[in-house]
Design a protein around this motif. Sequence first.
Motif, PDB file in Angstrom:
ATOM      1  N   ASP A 151       0.814  -1.212   0.000  1.00  0.00           N
ATOM      2  CA  ASP A 151       0.000   0.000   0.000  1.00  0.00           C
ATOM      3  C   ASP A 151       0.852   1.267   0.000  1.00  0.00           C
ATOM      4  OD1 ASP A 151       0.915  -0.097   2.622  1.00  0.00           O
ATOM      5  OD2 ASP A 151      -0.946   0.692   3.447  1.00  0.00           O
ATOM      6  N   LEU A 152       2.146   1.133  -0.284  1.00  0.00           N
ATOM      7  CA  LEU A 152       3.020   2.299  -0.348  1.00  0.00           C
ATOM      8  C   LEU A 152       3.081   2.829  -1.777  1.00  0.00           C
ATOM      9  CD1 LEU A 152       6.030   1.158   1.860  1.00  0.00           C
ATOM     10  CD2 LEU A 152       4.090   2.582   2.517  1.00  0.00           C
ATOM     11  N   LEU A 153       3.012   4.140  -1.901  1.00  0.00           N
ATOM     12  CA  LEU A 153       3.164   4.797  -3.196  1.00  0.00           C
ATOM     13  C   LEU A 153       4.396   5.685  -3.132  1.00  0.00           C
ATOM     14  CD1 LEU A 153      -0.537   5.793  -3.879  1.00  0.00           C
ATOM     15  CD2 LEU A 153       0.759   3.949  -4.948  1.00  0.00           C
ATOM     16  N   PHE A 154       5.140   5.708  -4.218  1.00  0.00           N
ATOM     17  CA  PHE A 154       6.392   6.455  -4.283  1.00  0.00           C
ATOM     18  C   PHE A 154       6.220   7.634  -5.231  1.00  0.00           C
ATOM     19  CE2 PHE A 154       7.230   2.134  -3.128  1.00  0.00           C
ATOM     20  CZ  PHE A 154       8.153   2.242  -2.105  1.00  0.00           C
ATOM     21  N   PHE A 155       6.665   8.805  -4.799  1.00  0.00           N
ATOM     22  CA  PHE A 155       6.544  10.020  -5.591  1.00  0.00           C
ATOM     23  C   PHE A 155       7.936  10.592  -5.829  1.00  0.00           C
ATOM     24  CE2 PHE A 155       2.597   9.369  -3.439  1.00  0.00           C
ATOM     25  CZ  PHE A 155       1.636   9.700  -4.379  1.00  0.00           C
ATOM     26  N   VAL A 156       8.221  10.925  -7.085  1.00  0.00           N
ATOM     27  CA  VAL A 156       9.513  11.492  -7.463  1.00  0.00           C
ATOM     28  C   VAL A 156       9.345  13.007  -7.513  1.00  0.00           C
ATOM     29  CG1 VAL A 156      11.326  11.561  -9.201  1.00  0.00           C
ATOM     30  CG2 VAL A 156      10.047   9.435  -8.815  1.00  0.00           C
ATOM     31  N   GLU A 193      14.140  13.881  -5.084  1.00  0.00           N
ATOM     32  CA  GLU A 193      13.799  13.294  -3.789  1.00  0.00           C
ATOM     33  C   GLU A 193      12.679  12.289  -4.004  1.00  0.00           C
ATOM     34  OE1 GLU A 193      12.556  16.429  -1.207  1.00  0.00           O
ATOM     35  OE2 GLU A 193      14.569  17.257  -0.991  1.00  0.00           O
ATOM     36  N   ILE A 194      12.665  11.263  -3.182  1.00  0.00           N
ATOM     37  CA  ILE A 194      11.592  10.276  -3.217  1.00  0.00           C
ATOM     38  C   ILE A 194      10.761  10.450  -1.955  1.00  0.00           C
ATOM     39  CG2 ILE A 194      11.017   7.809  -3.220  1.00  0.00           C
ATOM     40  CD1 ILE A 194      12.285   8.756  -5.803  1.00  0.00           C
ATOM     41  N   GLU A 195       9.465  10.587  -2.134  1.00  0.00           N
ATOM     42  CA  GLU A 195       8.547  10.656  -1.000  1.00  0.00           C
ATOM     43  C   GLU A 195       7.686   9.408  -1.020  1.00  0.00           C
ATOM     44  OE1 GLU A 195       6.371  14.294  -1.327  1.00  0.00           O
ATOM     45  OE2 GLU A 195       8.090  15.505  -0.728  1.00  0.00           O
ATOM     46  N   VAL A 196       7.389   8.898   0.154  1.00  0.00           N
ATOM     47  CA  VAL A 196       6.607   7.665   0.273  1.00  0.00           C
ATOM     48  C   VAL A 196       5.370   7.955   1.114  1.00  0.00           C
ATOM     49  CG1 VAL A 196       6.647   5.253   0.995  1.00  0.00           C
ATOM     50  CG2 VAL A 196       8.756   6.345   0.219  1.00  0.00           C
ATOM     51  N   PHE A 197       4.210   7.533   0.599  1.00  0.00           N
ATOM     52  CA  PHE A 197       2.949   7.694   1.314  1.00  0.00           C
ATOM     53  C   PHE A 197       2.162   6.397   1.222  1.00  0.00           C
ATOM     54  CE2 PHE A 197       4.005  11.979  -0.073  1.00  0.00           C
ATOM     55  CZ  PHE A 197       3.734  12.745   1.043  1.00  0.00           C
ATOM     56  N   ARG A 198       1.313   6.164   2.183  1.00  0.00           N
ATOM     57  CA  ARG A 198       0.361   5.057   2.093  1.00  0.00           C
ATOM     58  C   ARG A 198      -0.782   5.490   1.179  1.00  0.00           C
ATOM     59  NH1 ARG A 198       1.984   0.908   4.753  1.00  0.00           N
ATOM     60  NH2 ARG A 198       3.144   1.131   6.674  1.00  0.00           N
ATOM     61  N   LYS A 199      -1.400   4.517   0.506  1.00  0.00           N
ATOM     62  CA  LYS A 199      -2.468   4.840  -0.443  1.00  0.00           C
ATOM     63  C   LYS A 199      -3.608   5.625   0.193  1.00  0.00           C
ATOM     64  CE  LYS A 199      -2.002   1.206  -3.838  1.00  0.00           C
ATOM     65  NZ  LYS A 199      -2.585   0.059  -4.493  1.00  0.00           N
ATOM     66  N   ASP A 200      -3.882   5.361   1.459  1.00  0.00           N
ATOM     67  CA  ASP A 200      -5.015   6.025   2.107  1.00  0.00           C
ATOM     68  C   ASP A 200      -4.623   7.306   2.846  1.00  0.00           C
ATOM     69  OD1 ASP A 200      -3.601   4.876   4.161  1.00  0.00           O
ATOM     70  OD2 ASP A 200      -5.299   3.790   5.020  1.00  0.00           O
ATOM     71  N   SER A 201      -3.405   7.792   2.630  1.00  0.00           N
ATOM     72  CA  SER A 201      -2.942   9.002   3.306  1.00  0.00           C
ATOM     73  C   SER A 201      -3.734  10.221   2.838  1.00  0.00           C
ATOM     74  CB  SER A 201      -1.455   9.228   3.026  1.00  0.00           C
ATOM     75  OG  SER A 201      -1.049  10.480   3.530  1.00  0.00           O
ATOM     76  N   LYS A 202      -3.990  11.121   3.760  1.00  0.00           N
ATOM     77  CA  LYS A 202      -4.671  12.378   3.435  1.00  0.00           C
ATOM     78  C   LYS A 202      -3.693  13.396   2.846  1.00  0.00           C
ATOM     79  CE  LYS A 202      -8.589  11.190   5.440  1.00  0.00           C
ATOM     80  NZ  LYS A 202      -9.348  10.286   4.642  1.00  0.00           N
ATOM     81  N   LYS A 203      -2.392  13.095   2.880  1.00  0.00           N
ATOM     82  CA  LYS A 203      -1.369  14.045   2.433  1.00  0.00           C
ATOM     83  C   LYS A 203      -0.774  13.687   1.072  1.00  0.00           C
ATOM     84  CE  LYS A 203      -0.051  15.194   7.132  1.00  0.00           C
ATOM     85  NZ  LYS A 203       1.034  15.278   8.106  1.00  0.00           N
ATOM     86  N   LEU A 204      -1.437  12.841   0.289  1.00  0.00           N
ATOM     87  CA  LEU A 204      -0.911  12.487  -1.028  1.00  0.00           C
ATOM     88  C   LEU A 204      -0.727  13.750  -1.868  1.00  0.00           C
ATOM     89  CD1 LEU A 204      -3.064   9.352  -1.922  1.00  0.00           C
ATOM     90  CD2 LEU A 204      -0.653   9.395  -1.318  1.00  0.00           C
TER      91      LEU A 204
END
Length: 184
Positions: free
Chosen positions: A73-78, A96-107
Amino acid sequence: MAFSASTASFLLQSPTPLQMLLEEINFQRQKEMRQLLKDDSGFVVLQGTTWWTDLFVRHFLFQAERSSIESDDLLFFVRKKHIRGTSRSAPKYETEIEVFRKDSKKLPIGDPDVDWEETVYLNLVIHQFDYTLTLAICTRTSPKELQVLRRHSQKVYASPSRRKMDSKGESETITYPHICFMID
């Protein structure tokens, strides 16, 4: 023209989410090439971040291909940040790589500092393919022949980071654009 039963069932199967994603990317690239060939100026108007953002949202946020037990459920953002002091004609960027969970409110959906094309490709490599590591113990039976004495295969997981195995440290090192594989 007559089709066999197996050919007919193959043609009627719906494409997998991976096939659909790759077809969309291929269609977009072909569209850009047609535009390049049609326009003599040599410039191509690339799709803005909205096309890649939309593709990412449809294929990684709302796609439920794998079972929830098996999927990550981790998504990676470049994220690309402009390095100050570089010229406008040849700008340089820090990645930079940012990692969020799919259900995060901070995507960071729609964030213009995120390189959405690279984000799609990174998540494609990490989430859409299965990787297997195979270790074999062999003996040389002749100068050109090997005999496998023992073999073990295990599923591994792709990641844009790694941990050192020789120390107990909890820190991870980002390796992007290199991909490392974790053994579970």
